[in-house]
Design an enzyme around this catalytic site. Sequence first.
Site, PDB file in Angstrom:
ATOM      1  N   TYR A 162      39.374  46.856  33.911  1.00 39.81           N
ATOM      2  CA  TYR A 162      38.362  46.038  34.825  1.00 39.81           C
ATOM      3  C   TYR A 162      37.717  46.924  36.094  1.00 39.81           C
ATOM      4  O   TYR A 162      36.940  47.198  36.509  1.00 39.81           O
ATOM      5  CB  TYR A 162      38.632  44.700  35.066  1.00 39.81           C
ATOM      6  CG  TYR A 162      37.536  43.986  35.709  1.00 39.81           C
ATOM      7  CD1 TYR A 162      36.712  43.316  34.895  1.00 39.81           C
ATOM      8  CD2 TYR A 162      37.624  43.516  37.053  1.00 39.81           C
ATOM      9  CE1 TYR A 162      35.437  42.627  35.610  1.00 39.81           C
ATOM     10  CE2 TYR A 162      36.715  42.720  37.722  1.00 39.81           C
ATOM     11  CZ  TYR A 162      35.711  42.467  37.089  1.00 39.81           C
ATOM     12  OH  TYR A 162      34.514  41.578  37.695  1.00 39.81           O
ATOM     13  N   LYS A 195      34.209  48.536  37.133  1.00 42.98           N
ATOM     14  CA  LYS A 195      33.562  48.243  38.321  1.00 42.98           C
ATOM     15  C   LYS A 195      33.252  49.490  39.173  1.00 42.98           C
ATOM     16  O   LYS A 195      32.367  49.670  39.729  1.00 42.98           O
ATOM     17  CB  LYS A 195      34.243  46.886  38.747  1.00 42.98           C
ATOM     18  CG  LYS A 195      34.010  45.908  37.949  1.00 42.98           C
ATOM     19  CD  LYS A 195      32.447  45.586  37.577  1.00 42.98           C
ATOM     20  CE  LYS A 195      32.434  44.186  37.008  1.00 42.98           C
ATOM     21  NZ  LYS A 195      30.924  43.909  36.671  1.00 42.98           N
TER      22      LYS A 195
END
Length: 294
Positions: free
Chosen positions: A157, A161
């Site tokens: 994740y 990002k």
Amino acid sequence: MRFSRRRVAVDGAVVIVTGGARGIGARTAELFSTRGATVWIGDVDADVAAATAAAMPRCRSARLDVTQRASWDRFVAEVVAESGPVDVLVNNAGVMPLGAFDTESEATTDLILDVNVRGVLNGMRAVVPSMVSRGRGHVVNVASMAGMIPIPGMVTYNASKFAALGASLAARREYADSGVTVSAVLPSAVRTELASGVPLGGGLPTVDPDDVARAILKTLRTRSARTSVPGWVAPGWALVDALVPEALERAVRGRINDRRALTALDPQGRSAYLERLERQSKDHAAQLDSKVTP
């Protein structure tokens, strides 16, 4: 390098919000709608998106799988045919599986990267050329403070990002003289389904979806490159990252338990989101298999 300050007026604008069936996306769609925009919600959960859109004025929805360029082409074609050229794109769709990196399945890794990174790139490819040809437009990519702050239990994740932020900043410069601006919005922990089952607070600021929606809308006025929610978090972290020794940072992280995504998840509280993620992961894996199967 100069950036165009030609504003896109919210009233009368045609706005796409991806991942708009729930959470940040739904609140963003509602805010733009109440300000007079024509809003299109694109979401892989078409039934939920339709119900969300039905509760708002000047709001439509259609199924959109942000990982598939063909799905984008169909979606944008419908938007343009019904409402006209796209003025604002809010790339909000995202997924947030949590847990140990070494036990993460390949299907989960594929889903995170394809939704959170490829989805952003696909969205920009689908609308930016027409914006450039008209000399005006605005793109908001919803990243995360996880695009600046590394957190245990979020390896893939975090990677997605960081990539979304980097893509936003690079595209912003590439289109600087075109009349099209690209902004990244980086929320801290948001009280939505994505964070269900995760202990929030404890040194990490938390915000509501409405806070993020207002920050997204504000970028139409400021055209800022990067906006964190709350606003002090990104500049504050930049100072910490530049000036604080790693040993001290590690000690502070230990006091606030920055490993909670590994050690303190509540599977029961997170079960509904995990079930939806599992369905989405299986569907996505089947799509990938169909591309390589002769």
